[in-house]
Design a protein around this motif. Structure first.
Motif, PDB file in Angstrom:
ATOM      1  N   ASP B   1       0.951  -1.153   0.014  1.00 22.00           N
ATOM      2  CA  ASP B   1      -0.066   0.167  -0.004  1.00 22.00           C
ATOM      3  C   ASP B   1       0.809   1.238   0.020  1.00 22.00           C
ATOM      4  N   ALA B   2       0.513   2.287  -0.680  1.00 20.96           N
ATOM      5  CA  ALA B   2       1.030   3.553  -0.830  1.00 20.96           C
ATOM      6  C   ALA B   2       1.189   3.974   0.660  1.00 20.96           C
ATOM      7  N   LYS B   3       2.464   4.794   0.958  1.00 18.06           N
ATOM      8  CA  LYS B   3       2.753   5.557   2.015  1.00 18.06           C
ATOM      9  C   LYS B   3       1.853   7.160   2.082  1.00 18.06           C
ATOM     10  N   THR B   4       1.510   7.488   3.023  1.00 11.15           N
ATOM     11  CA  THR B   4       0.811   8.762   3.434  1.00 11.15           C
ATOM     12  C   THR B   4       1.402   9.723   4.131  1.00 11.15           C
ATOM     13  N   THR B   5       1.299  11.002   4.013  1.00 14.11           N
ATOM     14  CA  THR B   5       2.006  11.771   4.686  1.00 14.11           C
ATOM     15  C   THR B   5       0.925  12.798   5.321  1.00 14.11           C
ATOM     16  N   GLN B   6       1.070  13.297   6.598  1.00 12.85           N
ATOM     17  CA  GLN B   6      -0.007  14.215   7.284  1.00 12.85           C
ATOM     18  C   GLN B   6       0.730  14.724   8.232  1.00 12.85           C
ATOM     19  N   PRO B   7       0.094  16.240   8.406  1.00 10.63           N
ATOM     20  CA  PRO B   7       0.877  17.205   9.346  1.00 10.63           C
ATOM     21  C   PRO B   7       0.598  16.327  10.659  1.00 10.63           C
ATOM     22  N   PRO B   8       1.426  16.640  11.559  1.00 10.43           N
ATOM     23  CA  PRO B   8       1.215  16.084  12.966  1.00 10.43           C
ATOM     24  C   PRO B   8       0.060  16.671  13.723  1.00 10.43           C
ATOM     25  N   SER B   9       0.018  18.060  13.603  1.00 10.89           N
ATOM     26  CA  SER B   9      -1.308  18.519  14.342  1.00 10.89           C
ATOM     27  C   SER B   9      -1.731  19.844  13.567  1.00 10.89           C
ATOM     28  N   MET B  10      -3.000  20.218  14.139  1.00 13.52           N
ATOM     29  CA  MET B  10      -3.837  21.321  13.098  1.00 13.52           C
ATOM     30  C   MET B  10      -4.744  21.819  14.259  1.00 13.52           C
ATOM     31  N   ASP B  11      -4.897  23.174  14.259  1.00 17.52           N
ATOM     32  CA  ASP B  11      -6.137  23.851  15.117  1.00 17.52           C
ATOM     33  C   ASP B  11      -7.233  24.375  14.060  1.00 17.52           C
ATOM     34  N   CYS B  12      -8.326  24.233  14.689  1.00 16.86           N
ATOM     35  CA  CYS B  12      -9.725  24.822  13.912  1.00 16.86           C
ATOM     36  C   CYS B  12     -10.286  25.546  14.946  1.00 16.86           C
ATOM     37  N   ALA B  13     -10.933  26.580  14.398  1.00 19.67           N
ATOM     38  CA  ALA B  13     -11.981  27.243  15.297  1.00 19.67           C
ATOM     39  C   ALA B  13     -13.332  26.706  15.170  1.00 19.67           C
ATOM     40  N   GLU B  14     -14.116  26.434  16.053  1.00 15.10           N
ATOM     41  CA  GLU B  14     -15.351  25.850  16.230  1.00 15.10           C
ATOM     42  C   GLU B  14     -16.250  26.602  15.409  1.00 15.10           C
ATOM     43  N   GLY B  15     -16.878  25.868  14.494  1.00 16.14           N
ATOM     44  CA  GLY B  15     -17.875  26.455  13.474  1.00 16.14           C
ATOM     45  C   GLY B  15     -17.385  26.754  12.209  1.00 16.14           C
ATOM     46  N   ARG B  16     -15.951  26.741  11.958  1.00 18.51           N
ATOM     47  CA  ARG B  16     -15.465  26.828  10.821  1.00 18.51           C
ATOM     48  C   ARG B  16     -15.011  25.388  10.199  1.00 18.51           C
ATOM     49  N   ALA B  17     -14.585  25.581   8.921  1.00 18.58           N
ATOM     50  CA  ALA B  17     -14.308  24.466   8.217  1.00 18.58           C
ATOM     51  C   ALA B  17     -12.790  23.942   8.476  1.00 18.58           C
ATOM     52  N   ALA B  18     -12.788  22.595   8.954  1.00 20.24           N
ATOM     53  CA  ALA B  18     -11.733  22.167   9.007  1.00 20.24           C
ATOM     54  C   ALA B  18     -10.955  21.332   7.562  1.00 20.24           C
ATOM     55  N   ASN B  19      -9.768  21.501   7.383  1.00 20.09           N
ATOM     56  CA  ASN B  19      -9.230  20.891   5.937  1.00 20.09           C
ATOM     57  C   ASN B  19      -8.023  20.145   6.353  1.00 20.09           C
ATOM     58  N   LEU B  20      -8.094  18.824   6.373  1.00 18.81           N
ATOM     59  CA  LEU B  20      -6.910  18.191   6.727  1.00 18.81           C
ATOM     60  C   LEU B  20      -6.485  17.674   5.455  1.00 18.81           C
ATOM     61  N   PRO B  21      -5.026  17.917   5.371  1.00 17.65           N
ATOM     62  CA  PRO B  21      -4.199  17.513   3.986  1.00 17.65           C
ATOM     63  C   PRO B  21      -3.854  16.154   4.207  1.00 17.65           C
ATOM     64  N   CYS B  22      -3.715  15.436   2.924  1.00 22.58           N
ATOM     65  CA  CYS B  22      -2.890  14.099   3.082  1.00 22.58           C
ATOM     66  C   CYS B  22      -1.931  13.916   1.759  1.00 22.58           C
TER      67      CYS B  22
END
Lengths: 114, 110
Positions: B1-22
């Motif tokens: 299976d292909a390897k994936t890379t993700q940021p270790p942490s992210m913050d988001c304000a309540e009610g806003r959209a959270a965009n998580l990259p991979c």
């Protein structure tokens, strides 16, 4: 529809004792899995089953045995528990709808081996 | 299976959209992109998966780039209960198991 359930939720064992963890699913899924999760290690696959009466080894099978006598149940056994088996154990299942179907996880069993 | 890379942490304000990259630059043609999350002390929870088209369900949207080398999970209106570790997993149809990496810890702040 309870999904995937695990028994017990928490257990303390002494080194050398044996126990069986039970996983049950009511979704008629073909595949079932046992994972363990240790801090900083992510989930690692112990054993899995592709159908009733079948089992196969995963990444870390040593010290564990499994059985799938009924389609809805997948048992994980520890014959002689060791402190290295202190972990959180998760069971999962998925259906036969091709390799693209998702796995659904149980709530986990926390095991402490002293 | 292909390897994936993700940021270790992210913050988001309540009610806003959270965009998580991979990133999954070595993905092959028959491999799917799956997203799971794990709220503290609970079992991993399936969110969504896709092959090459964008997908949406009641929990989230999955945007996969045209070259399939990266994807983004979107939680449209993040709540405090969305605080969790999010895992991006690439898996081929013939592979039985999921391989979990370290994921991204998303913290939703009030």
């Amino acid at each position: 529809n309870a999904g995937v359930t695990q028994t017990p939720k928490f257990r303390v064992l002494k080194t050398g004792q044996s126990m069986t963890l039970l996983c049950a699913q009511d979704m008629n899924h073909e595949y079932m899995y046992w994972y363990r999760q240790d801090p900083g290690m992510g989930l690692r696959l112990i054993h899995y089953s592709v159908g009733e009466g079948t089992t196969a080894k995963g990444e870390v099978p040593d010290g564990y045995n499994v059985s799938r006598l009924k389609k809805q149940n997948f048992l994980l056994g520890l014959e002689s528990a060791a402190p290295s088996q202190t972990s959180v154990y998760f069971c999962a299942s998925r259906d036969l709808a091709g390799g693209r179907s998702a796995q659904y996880f149980g709530p986990g069993t926390r095991l402490l081996v002293l | 299976d292909a390897k994936t890379t993700q940021p270790p942490s992210m913050d988001c304000a309540e009610g806003r959209a959270a965009n998580l990259p991979c990133n999954h630059s070595t993905i092959s043609g028959n491999e799917y992109v799956y997203w799971y999350r794990q709220i503290h002390s609970q079992g991993p929870q399936y969110i969504i998966h896709g092959l090459k088209n964008n997908e949406t369900n009641e929990m989230a949207s999955l945007i996969i780039t045209e070259d399939r080398k990266s994807s983004t999970l979107i939680l449209p209106h993040a709540t405090l209960r969305d605080t969790a570790v999010y895992y991006c997993i690439v898996k081929g149809g013939s592979n039985y198991k999921l391989t979990f990496g370290k994921g991204t810890l998303l913290t939703v702040n009030p």
